[in-house]
Scaffold this motif. Structure first.
Motif, PDB file in Angstrom:
ATOM      1  N   LEU A   1      24.717 -54.523  17.049  1.00  0.00           N
ATOM      2  CA  LEU A   1      24.857 -55.415  18.198  1.00  0.00           C
ATOM      3  C   LEU A   1      23.637 -55.365  19.115  1.00  0.00           C
ATOM      4  N   HIS A   2      22.736 -54.422  18.861  1.00  0.00           N
ATOM      5  CA  HIS A   2      21.559 -54.339  19.727  1.00  0.00           C
ATOM      6  C   HIS A   2      20.301 -54.567  18.883  1.00  0.00           C
ATOM      7  N   PRO A   3      19.360 -55.363  19.372  1.00  0.00           N
ATOM      8  CA  PRO A   3      18.141 -55.648  18.598  1.00  0.00           C
ATOM      9  C   PRO A   3      17.379 -54.380  18.201  1.00  0.00           C
ATOM     10  N   TYR A   4      17.459 -53.320  19.030  1.00  0.00           N
ATOM     11  CA  TYR A   4      16.756 -52.083  18.686  1.00  0.00           C
ATOM     12  C   TYR A   4      17.362 -51.455  17.429  1.00  0.00           C
ATOM     13  N   THR A   5      18.702 -51.470  17.358  1.00  0.00           N
ATOM     14  CA  THR A   5      19.373 -50.942  16.170  1.00  0.00           C
ATOM     15  C   THR A   5      18.976 -51.748  14.940  1.00  0.00           C
ATOM     16  N   GLU A   6      18.949 -53.058  15.109  1.00  0.00           N
ATOM     17  CA  GLU A   6      18.537 -53.909  13.994  1.00  0.00           C
ATOM     18  C   GLU A   6      17.121 -53.546  13.553  1.00  0.00           C
ATOM     19  N   GLY A   7      16.247 -53.323  14.548  1.00  0.00           N
ATOM     20  CA  GLY A   7      14.867 -52.940  14.247  1.00  0.00           C
ATOM     21  C   GLY A   7      14.806 -51.641  13.465  1.00  0.00           C
ATOM     22  N   LEU A   8      15.627 -50.659  13.877  1.00  0.00           N
ATOM     23  CA  LEU A   8      15.653 -49.369  13.169  1.00  0.00           C
ATOM     24  C   LEU A   8      16.107 -49.555  11.722  1.00  0.00           C
ATOM     25  N   LEU A   9      17.125 -50.412  11.545  1.00  0.00           N
ATOM     26  CA  LEU A   9      17.648 -50.620  10.197  1.00  0.00           C
ATOM     27  C   LEU A   9      16.621 -51.310   9.315  1.00  0.00           C
ATOM     28  N   LEU A  10      15.891 -52.250   9.884  1.00  0.00           N
ATOM     29  CA  LEU A  10      14.875 -52.971   9.109  1.00  0.00           C
ATOM     30  C   LEU A  10      13.707 -52.060   8.754  1.00  0.00           C
ATOM     31  N   ALA A  11      13.501 -51.036   9.574  1.00  0.00           N
ATOM     32  CA  ALA A  11      12.377 -50.130   9.335  1.00  0.00           C
ATOM     33  C   ALA A  11      12.744 -49.012   8.386  1.00  0.00           C
ATOM     34  N   MET A  12      14.004 -49.053   7.911  1.00  0.00           N
ATOM     35  CA  MET A  12      14.484 -47.927   7.093  1.00  0.00           C
ATOM     36  C   MET A  12      14.504 -48.312   5.618  1.00  0.00           C
TER      37      MET A  12
ATOM     38  N   MET B   1      29.688 -36.864  15.408  1.00  0.00           N
ATOM     39  CA  MET B   1      29.083 -37.916  16.208  1.00  0.00           C
ATOM     40  C   MET B   1      27.575 -37.811  16.040  1.00  0.00           C
ATOM     41  N   GLY B   2      26.943 -38.922  15.755  1.00  0.00           N
ATOM     42  CA  GLY B   2      25.488 -38.920  15.610  1.00  0.00           C
ATOM     43  C   GLY B   2      24.808 -39.405  16.871  1.00  0.00           C
ATOM     44  N   LEU B   3      23.665 -38.822  17.165  1.00  0.00           N
ATOM     45  CA  LEU B   3      22.858 -39.286  18.292  1.00  0.00           C
ATOM     46  C   LEU B   3      21.480 -39.589  17.690  1.00  0.00           C
ATOM     47  N   VAL B   4      21.128 -40.877  17.672  1.00  0.00           N
ATOM     48  CA  VAL B   4      19.915 -41.292  16.974  1.00  0.00           C
ATOM     49  C   VAL B   4      18.900 -41.843  17.955  1.00  0.00           C
ATOM     50  N   GLY B   5      17.651 -41.624  17.685  1.00  0.00           N
ATOM     51  CA  GLY B   5      16.606 -42.229  18.505  1.00  0.00           C
ATOM     52  C   GLY B   5      15.244 -41.707  18.113  1.00  0.00           C
TER      53      GLY B   5
ATOM     54  N   GLN C   1      18.324 -43.964  27.376  1.00  0.00           N
ATOM     55  CA  GLN C   1      19.667 -44.540  27.505  1.00  0.00           C
ATOM     56  C   GLN C   1      20.311 -44.740  26.142  1.00  0.00           C
ATOM     57  N   ILE C   2      21.637 -44.802  26.150  1.00  0.00           N
ATOM     58  CA  ILE C   2      22.336 -45.211  24.940  1.00  0.00           C
ATOM     59  C   ILE C   2      22.332 -46.732  24.924  1.00  0.00           C
ATOM     60  N   VAL C   3      21.813 -47.307  23.835  1.00  0.00           N
ATOM     61  CA  VAL C   3      21.771 -48.766  23.768  1.00  0.00           C
ATOM     62  C   VAL C   3      22.877 -49.337  22.893  1.00  0.00           C
ATOM     63  N   GLU C   4      23.420 -48.503  22.029  1.00  0.00           N
ATOM     64  CA  GLU C   4      24.525 -48.992  21.212  1.00  0.00           C
ATOM     65  C   GLU C   4      25.320 -47.822  20.666  1.00  0.00           C
ATOM     66  N   SER C   5      26.639 -47.973  20.625  1.00  0.00           N
ATOM     67  CA  SER C   5      27.435 -46.971  19.923  1.00  0.00           C
ATOM     68  C   SER C   5      28.531 -47.656  19.132  1.00  0.00           C
TER      69      SER C   5
ATOM     70  N   CYS D   1      27.637 -38.786   9.515  1.00  0.00           N
ATOM     71  CA  CYS D   1      28.344 -39.044  10.770  1.00  0.00           C
ATOM     72  C   CYS D   1      29.512 -40.010  10.607  1.00  0.00           C
ATOM     73  N   ASP D   2      30.493 -39.873  11.501  1.00  0.00           N
ATOM     74  CA  ASP D   2      31.582 -40.829  11.584  1.00  0.00           C
ATOM     75  C   ASP D   2      31.218 -41.945  12.551  1.00  0.00           C
ATOM     76  N   ARG D   3      30.743 -41.531  13.713  1.00  0.00           N
ATOM     77  CA  ARG D   3      30.314 -42.508  14.719  1.00  0.00           C
ATOM     78  C   ARG D   3      28.890 -42.169  15.122  1.00  0.00           C
ATOM     79  N   VAL D   4      28.241 -43.128  15.748  1.00  0.00           N
ATOM     80  CA  VAL D   4      26.856 -42.897  16.106  1.00  0.00           C
ATOM     81  C   VAL D   4      26.515 -43.605  17.414  1.00  0.00           C
ATOM     82  N   ALA D   5      25.685 -42.956  18.218  1.00  0.00           N
ATOM     83  CA  ALA D   5      25.152 -43.591  19.421  1.00  0.00           C
ATOM     84  C   ALA D   5      23.643 -43.666  19.262  1.00  0.00           C
ATOM     85  N   VAL D   6      23.075 -44.825  19.557  1.00  0.00           N
ATOM     86  CA  VAL D   6      21.633 -45.013  19.433  1.00  0.00           C
ATOM     87  C   VAL D   6      21.009 -44.893  20.815  1.00  0.00           C
ATOM     88  N   MET D   7      20.002 -44.030  20.931  1.00  0.00           N
ATOM     89  CA  MET D   7      19.350 -43.868  22.230  1.00  0.00           C
ATOM     90  C   MET D   7      17.973 -44.503  22.225  1.00  0.00           C
TER      91      MET D   7
END
Lengths: 315, 343
Positions: free
Chosen positions: B263-274, B52-56, B248-252, B238-244
Motif C-alpha cells: 500500500l506504500h510506494p516505498y514498499t513497492e520500491g523495495l519489492l521491485l529492488a528485490m 514480527m518483522g521490522l524492515v528498512g 517512521q513506520i510507513v506500512e505494516s 515473519c508473520d507480520r511486518v512493519a516497513v520503516m
C-alpha cells in the motif's frame, strides 16, 4: 599453559642475558675516572697506582677481564667490594629484601592507584572525576620522583609527623614500623607508574566498554559492576600488562634515587654510593642483578598474556 | 478506487492483547545543532508466539527501535522523546535500571548482527552461557553447566558438553550465532529480539540459522521481533511486518498481504529492488536517491523526494499512519494507487 612454551621462552632469554652482561661490563668503562687512582688516595705515587691496577686486574685485556668476571658471576661470585672488602654477593643478599619490599610497595601504589583512577575516569567520563584523574595523572607523570619525595617529607614527616622522614625498619623488627618507613618511598616511587596506568586504562576501558560483547552482557541483564569487573577489565588490562613490565624497570631504576633520599639501605643506595667511589665490582654486580630482575618480570608479563588472551595460549 | 478486504479472523487477533506494544515512540539524538529525531511516531505490536518483522534501510531507525525496547541506547547522546513501550502491560520506559535489568535476558532476550564480536573473547562459551543463566536463575554452577550443555545441544552444536570449554575464537560465525541464540534462550524469554541475526553470515549458514530460529520459536511458543533489511529473509520467517523509512513506520501488514499488494510506494520500491527465486528477472529497479535527513522532510511525506507517484498533496503536510483494518500505511494516495506486488 603448556610447559613447552614456558621452557622455550626461558631458553630465548639466555642470549638476552648474555648481551645484558656485556653491556653492563662495557658500561663501567664509560664511568669517568680510574678506580686505582681513587683507591690509592690523593698523594699516591704512580708506582703505587700501577701496583693496584695490576692487583685488580685492570691491566688485562678487556675480554680477559670480562671472562674472569663472567665465570665468577656464573659461580655466584660477583667479586669483592674494593672499599668494604665484603663479597658483593653477600652484601646484595643482605640488601635485596629491602629493595624488593620497596619495589613491591611502589608496585602496589602503581596498580591500586592506576586501576582505581583509570576505572573511575572511564566510567565517569567527562565529569569532574574524569578531569581530576586526568589532571592528577599529568602531574604524576610530570613530577620527578625525588620532587614528590621531598614534598612528601615536608608535608607528612616534617609538618604532620605521620611518617619518619628517613630510615628503614625491617619487617621482622616491627611490621608497623616497616609499613611506616616504606609508605612515603613507595608513593614517591610508584606515583608516576600509577599516573601512566590510570591514563592507559581509562583509554582502553572506554574502548572496551563500546565493544559488542559488553552490549551482549548488558542485554543479558548483568549488573554494571559485573560487566566492568569481569567482561571489560579482563580485556582492557592487556595493554596495562605490557606497561607494567616497563614500569617495573623504571621503578627499579628509581630506587637508586628514592633510597638515597629516604636513607634506605637497599640495592639502590648501594649502587649510588659505589658509583661515586668507583667501586666497579659492586656497580656491575648490583646492576646485573637488577637487570636480571627486569628480564624475569618481563618474562612473567609475557606468560600472563596467555592468561588474559586465550588465543595466545595455543600458539 | 479499490476496496480493501478486511479479514475478520485477522482482526480478532489484532484485538487480542499483545505481548509487546510500542506506542507513538520517538527517540532523539544530540547533534551539533540540537536534537535530531531518528525514530518518530513508531507504533507496532508483537503478539505472543508470533514473529514480527521490522524492515528498512540502514539509518531507517529499526535498530534504534529494537535497542530502545531493551533500553540499551546510550543516554546521552540519545533520549527517548515520546511514547510508551508496553511489555505485558507494563511500561518499560517507566522502569528504573535495576528493574529493567530483571527484564533483560530474562523476559526479553536479544541477538545481534555480528556474532564474531558479540561474545567476549576472554571467556569460554560455557562460562558465558552459565553467566547468562545465573543472571536470572538461582541455580548452582553445576546445574547451570548442565543447562548450558542442553542449550548448546538444542541450537545444534555437536559435542555440546566439550564445546562449552572452548573460547569463542574456536567457533565459526554460524556456530557463534548459534551460541548467541543459546545464550538468549537461557532463561526462556517470552520475546526474542533478533537484530539482523543473519546479515553477517554466508547464505547457506543464513538459511540454517533461520530454520533454527523458526523451529525454536515454535517449540517454545516464543514471540520474535525480527529486524532485517532483507525482504527475502523477512518473507521467510515473519508473520507480520512493519516497513520503516526515515525513522517512521510507513506500512505494516501481514507478510502475505504486503508482498501480494503493498500500500506504500516505498514498499513497492523495495519489492521491485528485490531479486526473486525461481523467476527470471529482467532487471532490478532501484529506488532513486538516498534517504533524506528526517528534519529536511518533516513538513511533508518523508518519501516524497524519491517517490514516483508524488503529487502536490504529498508535499502539503506530514502524513499520518492510517489503518485499513489490520493493515496500515502512511500514504495519502494509498486509495488511488494500485501498486504492484510480487505475485
Amino acid at each position: 599453559m603448556p610447559i613447552q612454551y614456558i621452557v622455550k621462552r626461558l631458553i630465548s632469554l639466555l642470549p638476552v642475558l648474555l648481551i645484558v652482561s656485556i653491556g653492563i661490563f662495557g658500561l663501567t668503562y664509560l664511568i669517568p675516572g680510574d678506580a686505582a687512582v681513587t683507591l690509592a688516595g690523593e698523594s699516591a705515587s704512580p708506582e703505587r697506582i700501577e701496583a693496584i691496577r695490576t692487583e685488580l686486574g685492570l691491566n688485562e685485556a678487556p675480554l680477559v677481564q670480562y671472562w674472569t668476571w663472567l665465570s665468577g658471576v656464573l659461580h655466584g661470585d660477583l667479586g669483592t667490594s674494593l672499599y668494604m672488602h665484603v663479597p658483593v654477593t653477600t652484601e646484595l643478599l643482605r640488601r635485596f629484601p629491602v629493595t624488593i619490599s620497596l619495589a613491591i610497595g611502589a608496585l602496589v601504589v602503581t596498580i591500586v592507584g592506576g586501576l582505581a583512577g583509570g576505572i573511575a575516569a572511564a566510567l565517569r567520563r567527562g565529569t569532574w572525576v574524569d578531569r581530576l584523574v586526568q589532571g592528577g595523572a599529568s602531574v604524576g607523570i610530570a613530577m620527578p620522583s625525588f620532587w614528590i619525595a621531598l614534598i612528601l617529607i615536608v608535608v607528612f614527616a616534617v609538618n604532620l609527623g605521620w611518617f619518619p622522614a628517613i630510615g628503614y625498619t625491617s619487617i621482622s623488627e616491627s611490621p608497623t614500623g616497616w609499613l611506616q618507613s616504606i609508605t612515603m618511598p613507595s608513593v614517591a616511587l610508584g606515583a608516576a607508574g600509577a599516573a601512566v596506568v590510570a591514563r592507559q586504562l581509562r583509554g582502553s576501558l572506554i574502548d572496551v566498554m563500546n565493544m559488542d560483547y559488553v552490549r551482549t552482557a548488558k542485554a543479558r541483564g548483568l549488573s554494571p559492576r559485573r560487566i566492568v569487573a569481569k567482561h571489560a577489565l579482563k580485556n582492557a588490562v592487556m595493554p596495562i600488562l605490557t606497561l607494567l613490565g616497563v614500569q617495573v624497570a623504571y621503578l627499579l631504576g628509581g630506587t637508586v634515587i628514592v633510597e638515597q633520599i629516604f636513607g634506605i639501605p637497599g640495592v639502590g643506595k648501594y649502587i649510588y654510593d659505589s658509583v661515586f667511589t668507583l667501586d666497579l665490582p659492586v656497580v656491575q654486580g648490583a646492576v646485573l642483578v637488577i637487570a636480571l630482575l627486569v628480564v624475569l618480570i618481563n618474562f612473567l608479563v609475557d606468560i600472563s598474556y596467555g592468561f588474559v588472551n586465550p588465543k595466545l595460549r595455543q600458539e | 478506487m479499490t476496496t480493501l478486504i478486511v479479514n475478520e479472523e485477522v482482526m480478532d487477533e489484532v484485538r487480542a492483547d499483545p505481548l509487546l506494544s510500542v506506542e507513538n515512540f520517538a527517540v532523539e539524538f544530540a547533534t551539533g545543532h540540537g536534537w535530531s529525531r531518528v525514530v518518530d511516531d513508531v507504533s507496532f505490536s508483537v503478539r505472543a508466539g508470533e514473529t514480527m518483522g521490522l524492515v528498512g534501510e540502514s539509518g531507517s531507525g529499526k535498530s534504534v527501535t529494537a535497542m530502545s525496547i531493551m533500553r540499551l541506547i546510550p543516554t546521552p547522546p540519545g533520549r527517548i522523546a515520546a511514547g510508551r513501550i508496553l511489555f505485558e502491560g507494563q511500561d518499560l520506559l517507566a522502569l528504573d535500571e535495576p528493574q529493567m535489568r530483571k527484564v533483560r535476558g530474562n523476559h526479553i532476550a536479544m541477538i545481534f548482527q555480528e556474532p564474531l564480536t558479540a561474545l567476549n573473547p576472554a571467556f569460554t562459551i560455557g562460562d558465558q552461557l552459565v553467566e547468562a543463566i545465573r543472571a536470572h536463575r538461582k541455580v548452582t554452577r553445576k546445574q547451570a553447566g548442565d543447562r548450558a550443555a542442553e542449550l548448546l545441544d538444542l541450537v545444534g552444536i555437536p559435542g555440546a558438553r566439550q564445546r562449552l570449554r572452548d573460547y569463542p575464537h574456536r567457533f565459526s560465525g554460524g556456530m557463534l550465532q548459534r551460541a548467541m541464540i543459546a545464550g538468549a534462550l537461557a532463561c526462556s524469554p517470552k520475546l526474542l529480539i533478533a537484530d539482523e541475526p543473519t546479515t553477517a553470515l554466508d547464505v547457506t549458514v543464513q538459511a540454517q540459522i533461520l530454520t533454527l530460529l523458526r523451529g525454536l520459536q515454535q517449540e517454545f511458543n516464543m514471540a520474535m521481533l525480527f529486524i532485517s533489511h532483507d525482504l527475502g529473509v523477512v518473507a521467510d520467517i515473519c508473520d507480520r511486518v512493519a516497513v520503516m523509512y526515515a525513522g517512521q513506520i510507513v506500512e505494516s501488514a501481514t507478510v502475505y498481504e504486503l508482498f501480494e499488494r503493498p500500500l506504500h510506494p516505498y514498499t513497492e520500491g523495495l519489492l521491485l529492488a528485490m531479486p526473486q527465486h525461481g523467476k527470471p528477472t529482467d532487471r532490478l529497479v532501484p529506488i532513486p536517491g538516498v534517504v533524506p535527513e528526517a528534519a529536511s522532510v518533516a513538513d511533508r511525506c518523508r518519501f516524497e523526494t524519491r517517490c514516483r507517484y508524488a503529487a502536490d498533496e504529498c508535499r502539503a503536510a506530514p502524513v499520518p499512519l492510517t489503518s485499513y483494518g489490520p493493515r496500515a500505511t502512511r500514504c495519502v494516495r494509498s486509495k488511488d494507487l494500485v501498486l504492484g506486488g510480487t505475485s
